[in-house]
Structure formats: C-alpha cells, structure tokens
Scaffold this motif. Structure first.
Motif, PDB file in Angstrom:
ATOM      1  N   PRO A   1       0.836  -1.213   0.000  1.00 41.45           N
ATOM      2  CA  PRO A   1       0.000   0.000   0.000  1.00 41.45           C
ATOM      3  C   PRO A   1       0.853   1.239   0.000  1.00 41.45           C
ATOM      4  N   ALA A   2       0.273   2.353  -0.405  1.00 39.14           N
ATOM      5  CA  ALA A   2       1.011   3.606  -0.543  1.00 39.14           C
ATOM      6  C   ALA A   2       1.656   4.013   0.769  1.00 39.14           C
ATOM      7  N   ALA A   3       1.062   3.668   1.886  1.00 37.58           N
ATOM      8  CA  ALA A   3       1.587   4.082   3.187  1.00 37.58           C
ATOM      9  C   ALA A   3       2.937   3.438   3.465  1.00 37.58           C
ATOM     10  N   GLU A   4       3.250   2.288   2.794  1.00 40.77           N
ATOM     11  CA  GLU A   4       4.495   1.596   3.037  1.00 40.77           C
ATOM     12  C   GLU A   4       5.602   2.032   2.089  1.00 40.77           C
ATOM     13  N   THR A   5       5.315   2.983   1.181  1.00 43.91           N
ATOM     14  CA  THR A   5       6.331   3.483   0.250  1.00 43.91           C
ATOM     15  C   THR A   5       7.478   4.117   1.031  1.00 43.91           C
ATOM     16  N   PRO A   6       8.745   3.767   0.706  1.00 44.71           N
ATOM     17  CA  PRO A   6       9.868   4.352   1.459  1.00 44.71           C
ATOM     18  C   PRO A   6       9.869   5.863   1.370  1.00 44.71           C
ATOM     19  N   GLN A   7      10.146   6.531   2.461  1.00 45.82           N
ATOM     20  CA  GLN A   7      10.207   7.994   2.515  1.00 45.82           C
ATOM     21  C   GLN A   7      11.572   8.412   3.031  1.00 45.82           C
ATOM     22  N   GLN A   8      12.016   9.611   2.678  1.00 43.08           N
ATOM     23  CA  GLN A   8      13.351  10.097   3.043  1.00 43.08           C
ATOM     24  C   GLN A   8      13.394  10.503   4.509  1.00 43.08           C
ATOM     25  N   THR A   9      14.445  10.032   5.182  1.00 46.47           N
ATOM     26  CA  THR A   9      14.622  10.383   6.593  1.00 46.47           C
ATOM     27  C   THR A   9      15.994  10.960   6.894  1.00 46.47           C
ATOM     28  N   ALA A  10      16.886  10.945   5.881  1.00 44.76           N
ATOM     29  CA  ALA A  10      18.254  11.402   6.155  1.00 44.76           C
ATOM     30  C   ALA A  10      18.309  12.885   6.364  1.00 44.76           C
ATOM     31  N   GLU A  11      19.250  13.340   7.221  1.00 47.67           N
ATOM     32  CA  GLU A  11      19.435  14.759   7.495  1.00 47.67           C
ATOM     33  C   GLU A  11      20.467  15.324   6.561  1.00 47.67           C
ATOM     34  N   GLU A  12      20.267  16.575   6.131  1.00 50.82           N
ATOM     35  CA  GLU A  12      21.204  17.261   5.240  1.00 50.82           C
ATOM     36  C   GLU A  12      22.246  17.976   6.115  1.00 50.82           C
ATOM     37  N   THR A  13      23.472  17.890   5.672  1.00 47.69           N
ATOM     38  CA  THR A  13      24.566  18.550   6.381  1.00 47.69           C
ATOM     39  C   THR A  13      25.012  19.758   5.599  1.00 47.69           C
ATOM     40  N   GLN A  14      25.135  20.862   6.227  1.00 47.46           N
ATOM     41  CA  GLN A  14      25.531  22.107   5.550  1.00 47.46           C
ATOM     42  C   GLN A  14      26.811  22.630   6.164  1.00 47.46           C
ATOM     43  N   THR A  15      27.669  23.239   5.378  1.00 47.50           N
ATOM     44  CA  THR A  15      28.872  23.900   5.872  1.00 47.50           C
ATOM     45  C   THR A  15      28.590  25.361   6.074  1.00 47.50           C
ATOM     46  N   THR A  16      29.127  25.900   7.156  1.00 46.68           N
ATOM     47  CA  THR A  16      28.838  27.292   7.486  1.00 46.68           C
ATOM     48  C   THR A  16      30.107  28.116   7.602  1.00 46.68           C
ATOM     49  N   GLU A  17      31.262  27.535   7.187  1.00 45.04           N
ATOM     50  CA  GLU A  17      32.506  28.271   7.312  1.00 45.04           C
ATOM     51  C   GLU A  17      32.495  29.493   6.405  1.00 45.04           C
TER      52      GLU A  17
ATOM     53  N   TRP B   1      28.799   7.496  -8.510  1.00 44.49           N
ATOM     54  CA  TRP B   1      28.501   6.908  -7.206  1.00 44.49           C
ATOM     55  C   TRP B   1      27.412   7.714  -6.518  1.00 44.49           C
ATOM     56  N   TYR B   2      26.585   6.991  -5.753  1.00 45.84           N
ATOM     57  CA  TYR B   2      25.505   7.601  -4.983  1.00 45.84           C
ATOM     58  C   TYR B   2      25.539   7.014  -3.577  1.00 45.84           C
ATOM     59  N   TYR B   3      24.820   7.677  -2.667  1.00 48.30           N
ATOM     60  CA  TYR B   3      24.702   7.129  -1.311  1.00 48.30           C
ATOM     61  C   TYR B   3      23.219   7.028  -0.966  1.00 48.30           C
ATOM     62  N   ALA B   4      22.782   5.782  -0.728  1.00 46.40           N
ATOM     63  CA  ALA B   4      21.373   5.534  -0.428  1.00 46.40           C
ATOM     64  C   ALA B   4      21.138   5.540   1.074  1.00 46.40           C
ATOM     65  N   ASN B   5      20.136   6.280   1.513  1.00 46.61           N
ATOM     66  CA  ASN B   5      19.752   6.301   2.923  1.00 46.61           C
ATOM     67  C   ASN B   5      19.046   5.004   3.295  1.00 46.61           C
ATOM     68  N   ALA B   6      18.713   4.868   4.569  1.00 48.31           N
ATOM     69  CA  ALA B   6      18.069   3.641   5.047  1.00 48.31           C
ATOM     70  C   ALA B   6      16.726   3.398   4.381  1.00 48.31           C
ATOM     71  N   ASP B   7      16.002   4.483   4.018  1.00 51.60           N
ATOM     72  CA  ASP B   7      14.693   4.313   3.387  1.00 51.60           C
ATOM     73  C   ASP B   7      14.788   4.254   1.873  1.00 51.60           C
ATOM     74  N   GLY B   8      16.008   4.254   1.331  1.00 52.44           N
ATOM     75  CA  GLY B   8      16.185   4.132  -0.110  1.00 52.44           C
ATOM     76  C   GLY B   8      16.347   5.453  -0.838  1.00 52.44           C
ATOM     77  N   THR B   9      15.962   6.562  -0.220  1.00 50.09           N
ATOM     78  CA  THR B   9      16.142   7.858  -0.869  1.00 50.09           C
ATOM     79  C   THR B   9      17.636   8.166  -0.974  1.00 50.09           C
ATOM     80  N   LEU B  10      18.026   8.813  -2.063  1.00 53.41           N
ATOM     81  CA  LEU B  10      19.426   9.129  -2.268  1.00 53.41           C
ATOM     82  C   LEU B  10      19.817  10.386  -1.503  1.00 53.41           C
ATOM     83  N   LYS B  11      21.031  10.359  -0.981  1.00 53.18           N
ATOM     84  CA  LYS B  11      21.568  11.489  -0.246  1.00 53.18           C
ATOM     85  C   LYS B  11      21.812  12.656  -1.191  1.00 53.18           C
ATOM     86  N   HIS B  12      21.453  13.864  -0.728  1.00 53.15           N
ATOM     87  CA  HIS B  12      21.733  15.078  -1.482  1.00 53.15           C
ATOM     88  C   HIS B  12      22.323  16.106  -0.526  1.00 53.15           C
ATOM     89  N   GLY B  13      23.515  16.600  -0.864  1.00 54.17           N
ATOM     90  CA  GLY B  13      24.183  17.550   0.019  1.00 54.17           C
ATOM     91  C   GLY B  13      25.415  16.935   0.663  1.00 54.17           C
TER      92      GLY B  13
END
Length: 396
Positions: free
Chosen positions: A63-79, A202-214
């Motif tokens: 069902p649609a409710a079980e579709t993987p969703q993104q949970t990874a946090e984005e890391t930003q540089t502030t220097e 190369w890509y980095y997949a999060n635990a829910d399958g969404t690809l890392k961006h940032g």
C-alpha cells in the motif's frame, strides 16, 4: 521303453500351457508395475510444479503508506571564507582514502550478489497468476486476477521494486518518485543503506532508499552529493569530484569524492590550494617564499601571462610569479620588474633600447610610437627610427 517315452512326452505337453501362462502373467505383472511407477512420477511432478508455482507467486503490491520515505538529514557547511586568510580553520579529521575505495568496492560486490531468484524463478507466461512476466527485455507484474500493474511499488520478500508509467520494472538507474530520488540496481531492486553505483557515478542511499543530497560526513571525510551535469544543465544526486562551486564557495574533491583540505591539489589540468575547512584559497598566496595567484573565478592557479588588478604579471609553469628579468611563454618576451609587474614602454639594457607595449609584450619589426616609426630586430633591439614621419613623407 515305448510306454516310458510316451508318458514323458505327454507330461511335457501338459506343462507347456502352464509355463506360457506363467510367462504371460509375469509380463503382465511387470507392465502393471511399470504403469504404477509412471503414475507415481506424474503425481510427484505435479506436486513439484504446484510448489514451484506457489514459490513464483509474489505478494500483492505494498500500500502507498508503506512506500519508502526520506529520513536522512542534510549537512551544511557554514565556514566563512577569506580571500587571503591569515590562519586556516581547524582541519576536518581525516583517514586513509583507501577506506573509502574499499567501502565502494564492497558496495559493488554486494550489488552483484543480490538475489537473482526474482527473475530466474519468474520465467513463465502464465499471466493468470500473480507474478513477473518478461517481454521484449523488460519485466512486468500482474496481480492474481491477471491485471497488469502500472506506476506503483511492488514488494517481494524484503526487496522493493517500482513499475513505471508503462508498467516496466525500473532497473539500473536513478528514478524520481513523488519528489524523492531512488536508485534501482540491474535486477530492479531498490538500494538502501550505503554506496551504490551505476557504473559511471557513485551515490549514497539512505536507510529508506532515498538518495543522499548535500554534504555527507563519512569515516572522518567529507563528501558532497549533487554534482552538476553539463549535458542536462542540472544538478544530479551523484557524488561530486573535481572542482565544485557549492553555496557560494569553491571546493575540490578527489577521484574518490573526498573533499581536499590543507594544501595543493590537482585534477590533472589545473592546480588549487585547499584550506583546512575545504574552501579553496583565492587571490595572492605566499608559499615557501614564492608568490602564486589563485583565480577568483574558479580557484585555479595562474600560469603564463596574467592581468591582475590593472597590472600585468608572468607566472612560470609551476605558478611562481617571475621577478627581475626576461621571461617568455614561447611566443612573446616580457621583462619582469622587482615587484613582479611587467615593464611597459621604453627600456634600456646594456646600451640597447627595447620597447614593451601596454600588455608587456616586447616589440619586434616596424611599429609607430607617437609620430615616429621604429624598427626593432628579432631580438627586440631598436635598429632605426624615422622621426616626424609625416613631415618626412610630405617634404622629402
């Protein structure tokens, strides 16, 4: 004697039907036994086929409710970067680059070791039962009623698959679904929890399958996902390599995607100088008692002739600014002063006169300077002058 022979003959004749009857009964028994074996084999084959058909049937789409969703946090540089910082920020902890290469190699091996049963067990054409069907190189999924599914997720065991708008299984590519981007390997399995590659990027997949961006900190190194694609004029989810302009700052990533820090780095064409926080140094740089210049446009080191803030300079192939003497780029000659700025105008050296134009190039041949024409030989030495050319031309 004749009586005995006759009795023996009579007994023999009586035994012949008995032996024939026994042989016939024996053959019939053997045929019956053979028939029973074939029937048992057919029943066994039918049972095996039923078990294989049950194994090939895959669960209904999730069902649609079980579709993987993104949970990874984005890391930003502030220097904050300075054009010519006096001191560099603290360095990011570093480990050997071989660790990253090994992790990526393991990810590639894990991808190759994916369970291929989903395809090998689905080679059938019975669309009346739920399961996968191959057609013209693509895979499609039918439910238990024989209806083909489109544009939705399908779960088989612990693996997730996705069917595009045509119903074909998505495989060996990144694919955007409801605003999130995923990667599916060559078997169509959605990847998660780590490094994945399509053979080019190369890509980095999060635990829910969404690809890392940032930004991604990994094993003491910094990586960035969001490489610019010149062909499509768009940013992808691929791991960044080489020079990158990110959020107003210049960075350099090696071939393993590791952000460079503290020192000189090259992509094989240009040289850059990375600071401890990863941002590239811009402007004039004094290093080892020599002066270099890093362009503000992309952080690359200058070589050859260069105009900086209204003055001309010459840098050798190592990027070192030249001073006090002659220099050439193979085409033109220049004369650098003690400050490094190239001489312009008239110059007398060793009793000989030379002239350098506004770019610092030494003149050869005939040139008009003011109202007079001058002739310089191939070494740039003045040989002759026609003074007041207009007066000479009209009156002599």
């Amino acid at each position: 004697m004749k009586k005995v022979s006759f009795a023996l003959l009579f007994t023999t004749l009586l035994m012949i039907p008995t032996v024939s009857f026994a042989q016939e009964n024996g053959n019939a028994s053997e045929e019956l036994d053979s028939t029973n074996v074939v029937e048992e084999q057919i029943l066994q084959d039918q049972a095996v086929n039923q078990e294989e058909a049950a194994d090939m049937a895959q669960p209904d789409p999730a069902p649609a409710a079980e579709t993987p969703q993104q949970t990874a946090e984005e890391t930003q540089t502030t220097e904050t970067q300075s054009a010519q910082p006096e001191t560099a920020p603290a360095a990011t902890p570093q480990t050997d680059a071989e660790q990253t290469t090994a992790v990526q190699a393991d990810a590639a091996q894990q991808e190759q070791a994916q369970d291929e049963a989903v395809q090998t067990a689905a080679v059938h054409n019975d669309v009346t039962a739920a399961g996968w069907v191959a057609s013209y190189g693509d895979w499609y999924y039918y439910d238990e009623t024989g209806y083909q599914l489109y544009d939705q997720w399908v779960q088989s065991g612990s693996n997730w698959y996705y069917l595009d708008y045509s119903g074909a299984m998505v495989a060996n590519q990144t694919y955007e679904i409801n605003g999130q981007v995923y990667f599916f390997n060559h078997l169509g399995v959605m990847q998660s929890n780590g490094w994945v590659s399509d053979g080019s990027n190369w890509y980095y997949a999060n635990a829910d399958g969404t690809l890392k961006h940032g930004w991604l900190p990994y094993n003491g190194k910094w990586y960035y996902f969001g490489m610019y694609d010149e062909y499509y004029d768009d940013y992808t989810y691929a791991m960044a390599t080489g020079y990158q302009y990110i959020d107003g700052y210049d960075y350099f990533f090696d071939s393993n995607g590791i952000m460079a820090t503290k020192g000189w780095v090259t992509d094989g064409y240009n040289w850059y100088y990375a600071q401890a926080n990863g941002t590239l140094y811009l402007g004039w740089l004094s290093s080892g008692g020599k002066w270099y210049y890093l362009n503000y446009s992309d952080g690359s080191m200058d070589t050859g002739w260069s105009s900086i803030n209204g003055k001309n300079y010459f840098f050798d192939n190592s990027g070192v600014m030249k001073t006090n003497g002659w220099n050439t780029d193979g085409y033109d000659w220049y004369y650098a002063t003690g400050s490094g700025a190239l001489h312009t105008g008239w110059l007398q050296l060793g009793g000989k006169w030379y002239y350098f134009n506004e770019y610092g190039d030494m003149l050869t041949g005939i040139y008009r300077i003011g109202f007079d024409y001058h002739y310089f030989d191939s070494n740039g030495v003045l040989q002759d002058t026609i003074e007041d050319y207009y007066y000479y031309y009209y009156y002599y």
